[in-house]
Design an enzyme around this catalytic site. Structure first.
Site, PDB file in Angstrom:
ATOM      1  N   GLU A 101      -6.763 -12.172   3.313  1.00  0.00           N
ATOM      2  CA  GLU A 101      -7.805 -11.133   3.266  1.00  0.00           C
ATOM      3  C   GLU A 101      -8.420 -11.128   1.874  1.00  0.00           C
ATOM      4  OE1 GLU A 101      -5.528  -7.564   4.001  1.00  0.00           O
ATOM      5  OE2 GLU A 101      -5.302  -7.985   6.135  1.00  0.00           O
ATOM      6  N   HIS A 132       0.856  -1.199   0.000  1.00  0.00           N
ATOM      7  CA  HIS A 132       0.000   0.000   0.000  1.00  0.00           C
ATOM      8  C   HIS A 132       0.894   1.253   0.000  1.00  0.00           C
ATOM      9  CE1 HIS A 132      -4.137  -1.427   0.589  1.00  0.00           C
ATOM     10  NE2 HIS A 132      -3.705  -2.313   1.470  1.00  0.00           N
ATOM     11  N   HIS A 177      -7.836  -7.725  -0.147  1.00  0.00           N
ATOM     12  CA  HIS A 177      -6.535  -7.092  -0.423  1.00  0.00           C
ATOM     13  C   HIS A 177      -5.857  -7.635  -1.681  1.00  0.00           C
ATOM     14  CE1 HIS A 177      -2.577  -5.242   0.608  1.00  0.00           C
ATOM     15  NE2 HIS A 177      -2.172  -6.263  -0.133  1.00  0.00           N
TER      16      HIS A 177
HETATM   17 ZN   LIG Z   1      -4.805  -3.991   2.035  1.00  0.00          ZN
END
Ligand SMILES: [Zn+2]
EC number: 3.4.13.22
Length: 209
Positions: free
Chosen positions: A185, A120, A188
């Protein structure tokens, strides 16, 4: 380039970022709502409704590096045929926010450790869900964003069939356009070109055009 207290090289100066943008193609952070006007934003880190319980972004905005934003635009275009669109929970995240999150959460499964940084921070990862394009209503997926439960895992199987189908549509469409899912996740994704981009620690206000 400056060295973080965890020994990583991180771009912290706006001048250095601007120079990079001018000398190397594709390095610019693009505002996602400008590139993809039909995108729904639900930037949880700009609100107290997140794992930290407090807002860590001053503005609800989402940025990605240019080629990654282009790939996400292709995902949005492809989903349109099903009457669906993307909802973005988080995209570029300044490195200092990652450090703060890790120090509070202390769980490597849900927060990138500061000695590695997060993709990120490179403007190459995005957290997304699905919405109905017609009214922006959420499409059912296994959990809420950032919910730390076994159902957050991308291969978790104890779910209603329609929820698994929605998750499959998201995973397959993102994968087709170069996004690799993090198996812990379902929301993500890292774009496969992430190694071409440095870690950044610049506030949103500094990268806005
Ligand atoms: Zn993420």
């Amino acid at each position: 380039m400056s060295e973080s207290s965890y020994g990583l090289s991180v771009i912290t100066s706006v001048e250095e970022y601007q120079q990079l943008v001018q000398t190397r193609a594709g390095q610019r952070l693009v505002d996602l709502t400008e590139r993809i006007p039909s995108l729904v934003l639900d930037i949880r880190y700009a609100t107290p409704d997140n794992l930290l319980g407090e807002a860590v972004y001053s503005e609800a905005r989402a940025f990605l590096r240019e080629p990654v934003a282009d790939a996400l635009a292709q995902v949005q275009e492809s989903l349109k045929a099903r009457g669906l669109g993307l909802c973005v929970y988080d995209a570029y995240r300044p490195y200092s926010v990652t450090v703060r999150m890790y120090e509070q959460i202390q769980d490597e499964d849900f927060a990138a450790p500061p000695w590695r940084g997060s993709r990120h921070n490179r403007g190459c990862s995005v957290d997304v869900g699905l919405v109905k394009l017609s009214n922006g209503e959420r499409v059912p997926l296994p959990t809420d964003f950032d919910e730390i439960t076994p159902a957050a895992r991308s291969r978790y199987g104890d779910l209603p069939a329609h929820v698994m189908l929605n998750r499959s549509i998201l995973l397959a469409t993102m994968h087709y356009y170069g996004f690799v899912n993090y198996p812990g996740e379902w929301w993500h994704f890292d774009h496969e070109r992430w190694p071409e981009f440095d870690l950044l620690d610049l506030p949103f206000a500094a990268v806005k055009v």
